[in-house]
Scaffold this motif. Structure first.
Motif, PDB file in Angstrom:
ATOM      1  N   LEU A   1      -4.640  11.282  -6.708  1.00 35.84           N
ATOM      2  CA  LEU A   1      -4.651  11.553  -8.146  1.00 35.84           C
ATOM      3  C   LEU A   1      -5.979  11.139  -8.778  1.00 35.84           C
ATOM      4  O   LEU A   1      -6.505  11.840  -9.649  1.00 35.84           O
ATOM      5  CB  LEU A   1      -3.491  10.840  -8.830  1.00 35.84           C
ATOM      6  CG  LEU A   1      -2.104  11.434  -8.573  1.00 35.84           C
ATOM      7  CD1 LEU A   1      -1.014  10.516  -9.130  1.00 35.84           C
ATOM      8  CD2 LEU A   1      -1.989  12.828  -9.188  1.00 35.84           C
ATOM      9  N   PHE A   2      -6.528  10.017  -8.334  1.00 43.63           N
ATOM     10  CA  PHE A   2      -7.837   9.601  -8.837  1.00 43.63           C
ATOM     11  C   PHE A   2      -8.912  10.621  -8.444  1.00 43.63           C
ATOM     12  O   PHE A   2      -9.829  10.895  -9.218  1.00 43.63           O
ATOM     13  CB  PHE A   2      -8.208   8.215  -8.299  1.00 43.63           C
ATOM     14  CG  PHE A   2      -7.653   7.069  -9.103  1.00 43.63           C
ATOM     15  CD1 PHE A   2      -7.291   7.231 -10.424  1.00 43.63           C
ATOM     16  CD2 PHE A   2      -7.497   5.816  -8.529  1.00 43.63           C
ATOM     17  CE1 PHE A   2      -6.792   6.169 -11.178  1.00 43.63           C
ATOM     18  CE2 PHE A   2      -6.997   4.745  -9.259  1.00 43.63           C
ATOM     19  CZ  PHE A   2      -6.649   4.930 -10.585  1.00 43.63           C
ATOM     20  N   PHE A   3      -8.812  11.163  -7.249  1.00 46.29           N
ATOM     21  CA  PHE A   3      -9.778  12.175  -6.805  1.00 46.29           C
ATOM     22  C   PHE A   3      -9.746  13.382  -7.740  1.00 46.29           C
ATOM     23  O   PHE A   3     -10.788  13.844  -8.225  1.00 46.29           O
ATOM     24  CB  PHE A   3      -9.464  12.597  -5.371  1.00 46.29           C
ATOM     25  CG  PHE A   3     -10.393  13.642  -4.811  1.00 46.29           C
ATOM     26  CD1 PHE A   3     -11.573  13.275  -4.187  1.00 46.29           C
ATOM     27  CD2 PHE A   3     -10.091  14.992  -4.913  1.00 46.29           C
ATOM     28  CE1 PHE A   3     -12.439  14.232  -3.673  1.00 46.29           C
ATOM     29  CE2 PHE A   3     -10.945  15.959  -4.406  1.00 46.29           C
ATOM     30  CZ  PHE A   3     -12.123  15.578  -3.779  1.00 46.29           C
ATOM     31  N   ILE A   4      -8.560  13.896  -7.997  1.00 46.40           N
ATOM     32  CA  ILE A   4      -8.433  15.050  -8.882  1.00 46.40           C
ATOM     33  C   ILE A   4      -8.917  14.708 -10.286  1.00 46.40           C
ATOM     34  O   ILE A   4      -9.696  15.446 -10.904  1.00 46.40           O
ATOM     35  CB  ILE A   4      -6.968  15.532  -8.925  1.00 46.40           C
ATOM     36  CG1 ILE A   4      -6.519  15.989  -7.538  1.00 46.40           C
ATOM     37  CG2 ILE A   4      -6.803  16.668  -9.944  1.00 46.40           C
ATOM     38  CD1 ILE A   4      -5.017  16.231  -7.437  1.00 46.40           C
ATOM     39  N   GLY A   5      -8.463  13.563 -10.787  1.00 48.24           N
ATOM     40  CA  GLY A   5      -8.834  13.162 -12.136  1.00 48.24           C
ATOM     41  C   GLY A   5     -10.324  12.955 -12.315  1.00 48.24           C
ATOM     42  O   GLY A   5     -10.902  13.350 -13.340  1.00 48.24           O
TER      43      GLY A   5
ATOM     44  N   VAL B   1       0.821  -1.216   0.000  1.00 46.89           N
ATOM     45  CA  VAL B   1       0.000   0.000   0.000  1.00 46.89           C
ATOM     46  C   VAL B   1       0.858   1.272   0.000  1.00 46.89           C
ATOM     47  O   VAL B   1       0.337   2.358   0.222  1.00 46.89           O
ATOM     48  CB  VAL B   1      -0.957   0.031   1.224  1.00 46.89           C
ATOM     49  CG1 VAL B   1      -1.973  -1.086   1.150  1.00 46.89           C
ATOM     50  CG2 VAL B   1      -0.172  -0.015   2.532  1.00 46.89           C
ATOM     51  N   HIS B   2       2.147   1.147  -0.277  1.00 44.73           N
ATOM     52  CA  HIS B   2       3.023   2.314  -0.136  1.00 44.73           C
ATOM     53  C   HIS B   2       2.663   3.433  -1.112  1.00 44.73           C
ATOM     54  O   HIS B   2       2.887   4.605  -0.827  1.00 44.73           O
ATOM     55  CB  HIS B   2       4.489   1.902  -0.317  1.00 44.73           C
ATOM     56  CG  HIS B   2       4.928   1.784  -1.747  1.00 44.73           C
ATOM     57  ND1 HIS B   2       4.717   0.648  -2.510  1.00 44.73           N
ATOM     58  CD2 HIS B   2       5.567   2.675  -2.554  1.00 44.73           C
ATOM     59  CE1 HIS B   2       5.208   0.837  -3.725  1.00 44.73           C
ATOM     60  NE2 HIS B   2       5.735   2.054  -3.794  1.00 44.73           N
ATOM     61  N   ASP B   3       2.091   3.088  -2.275  1.00 45.22           N
ATOM     62  CA  ASP B   3       1.755   4.106  -3.275  1.00 45.22           C
ATOM     63  C   ASP B   3       0.255   4.408  -3.302  1.00 45.22           C
ATOM     64  O   ASP B   3      -0.199   5.235  -4.101  1.00 45.22           O
ATOM     65  CB  ASP B   3       2.203   3.634  -4.664  1.00 45.22           C
ATOM     66  CG  ASP B   3       2.365   4.781  -5.644  1.00 45.22           C
ATOM     67  OD1 ASP B   3       2.763   5.883  -5.226  1.00 45.22           O
ATOM     68  OD2 ASP B   3       2.069   4.585  -6.843  1.00 45.22           O
ATOM     69  N   LEU B   4      -0.498   3.749  -2.427  1.00 40.91           N
ATOM     70  CA  LEU B   4      -1.957   3.853  -2.516  1.00 40.91           C
ATOM     71  C   LEU B   4      -2.462   5.260  -2.226  1.00 40.91           C
ATOM     72  O   LEU B   4      -3.374   5.743  -2.907  1.00 40.91           O
ATOM     73  CB  LEU B   4      -2.606   2.848  -1.558  1.00 40.91           C
ATOM     74  CG  LEU B   4      -4.138   2.756  -1.603  1.00 40.91           C
ATOM     75  CD1 LEU B   4      -4.630   2.427  -3.019  1.00 40.91           C
ATOM     76  CD2 LEU B   4      -4.637   1.709  -0.617  1.00 40.91           C
ATOM     77  N   ALA B   5      -1.894   5.944  -1.248  1.00 43.51           N
ATOM     78  CA  ALA B   5      -2.365   7.292  -0.908  1.00 43.51           C
ATOM     79  C   ALA B   5      -2.193   8.243  -2.090  1.00 43.51           C
ATOM     80  O   ALA B   5      -3.095   9.043  -2.402  1.00 43.51           O
ATOM     81  CB  ALA B   5      -1.618   7.821   0.312  1.00 43.51           C
ATOM     82  N   ARG B   6      -1.042   8.170  -2.765  1.00 38.40           N
ATOM     83  CA  ARG B   6      -0.812   9.027  -3.930  1.00 38.40           C
ATOM     84  C   ARG B   6      -1.820   8.739  -5.030  1.00 38.40           C
ATOM     85  O   ARG B   6      -2.387   9.660  -5.645  1.00 38.40           O
ATOM     86  CB  ARG B   6       0.608   8.814  -4.470  1.00 38.40           C
ATOM     87  CG  ARG B   6       0.964   9.715  -5.660  1.00 38.40           C
ATOM     88  CD  ARG B   6       2.349   9.383  -6.190  1.00 38.40           C
ATOM     89  NE  ARG B   6       2.343   8.128  -6.930  1.00 38.40           N
ATOM     90  CZ  ARG B   6       2.180   8.045  -8.259  1.00 38.40           C
ATOM     91  NH1 ARG B   6       2.009   9.158  -8.984  1.00 38.40           N
ATOM     92  NH2 ARG B   6       2.205   6.876  -8.864  1.00 38.40           N
TER      93      ARG B   6
END
Length: 310
Positions: A69-73, A60-65
């Motif tokens: 990004l999905f939120f913005i997109g 899950v190390h990259d999950l927050a990023r």
């Protein structure tokens, strides 16, 4: 035109109407920032997929990023999609009570101005997409064909909600593409389940416009199902739960994910029990409540991903 008169009929008293600069309000309305529920509904399959894929990866190390990004997109691309929809539907919108106050038919912006704004939003969306791997970039670009044809479907089929489902559920593929660089069978099952969910909730939404739609010749599953809407919602919502459950099983998800799915299923069942298709205000409330249903499922998937990574 007064500010009150400039408001979209089914969206009043929000921050766009009360706090945004006057010059920006028509553009924010084109993007539906006065009614962000659609952006949340577009986002949910993205977040589901990212969390499930992170669980598959046990990382899950990259999950927050990715979640950010999905939120913005999702918010930007939903805005672009709605702008495109309003450009193509500008003549129809002027004939429907709920939509005639949208910026283009109301004369707040021209179709050309809206097109320029559409390009600007698409460029922001592209900037977000380019933060991901090349496979995810190509997967994201592939969705544009579905987005482009969706506004025309209501003119030719009683099933435009299926095409909307294909577009709004694309995020179910994107999470796997971003996290794992591939699309697993679990992602395909999640995509199919999300499509069924979209058909259900957008049928509820379409019941607000059935009288006007029938008069101007616009088609929808709400008109097709009519008095059978409860039974058809049970079918599509039930199928959504089964298919999403299959996705969780294929992805090796644990108990927290299935608890989230159970909460999601209970929420959908309550919608079916409560709906009265002649009550437009209730239909809108039930439609909007699907954000909460989606968040319940995401919470379960997120907890499961964290536990599996540990």
């Amino acid at each position: 035109m007064s500010n009150a008169a400039a408001r979209v009929a089914d969206s009043t008293g929000n921050w766009v109407d009360t706090r945004a600069p006057v010059w920006a309000r028509p553009y924010l309305r084109l993007s539906r920032f006065d009614r962000p529920i659609g952006s949340w509904l577009l986002l949910m399959p993205c977040w589901w997929s990212a969390a499930l894929a992170a669980g598959v990866a046990h990382d899950v190390h990259d999950l927050a990023r990715v979640v950010v990004l999905f939120f913005i997109g999702a918010f930007v691309m939903r805005g672009a999609g709605c702008t495109w929809n309003d450009i193509t539907d500008r003549d129809l919108d002027g004939k429907v009570e709920r939509t005639r106050s949208r910026p283009i038919p109301a004369g707040q912006v021209t179709a050309t101005q809206a097109a320029v704004f559409l390009v600007a939003q698409a460029l922001v969306g592209l900037a977000v997409l380019l933060q991901f791997n090349s496979f995810a970039v190509m997967t994201g670009i592939a969705s544009l064909a579905i987005v482009a044809v969706y506004p025309f479907m209501k003119r030719i089929t009683y099933w435009p909600q299926v095409v909307l489902g294909l577009a709004f559920s694309w995020g179910a593929l994107m999470g796997f593409a971003v996290i794992l660089g591939r699309i697993d069978p679990a992602a395909l099952a999640l995509y199919a389940g999300s499509i069924s969910w979209v058909i259900g909730y957008d049928t509820i939404y379409a019941h607000q416009d059935t009288e006007d739609d029938a008069l101007i010749g616009v088609k929808s599953t709400a008109l097709l199902f009519g008095a059978r809407t409860k039974q058809m919602l049970a079918l599509f919502y039930g199928l959504a739960v089964v298919l999403i459950g299959t996705a969780l099983w294929l992805g090796g998800a644990g108990l927290p994910a299935f608890v989230g799915l159970a909460a999601f299923a209970v929420h959908l069942a309550r919608q079916i029990a409560r709906i009265v298709i002649s009550d437009s205000a209730l239909c809108l409330r039930l439609f909007k409540s699907n954000r909460d249903a989606g968040l319940l499922l995401f919470a379960g998937l997120l907890v499961d991903a964290v536990l599996r990574a540990g």
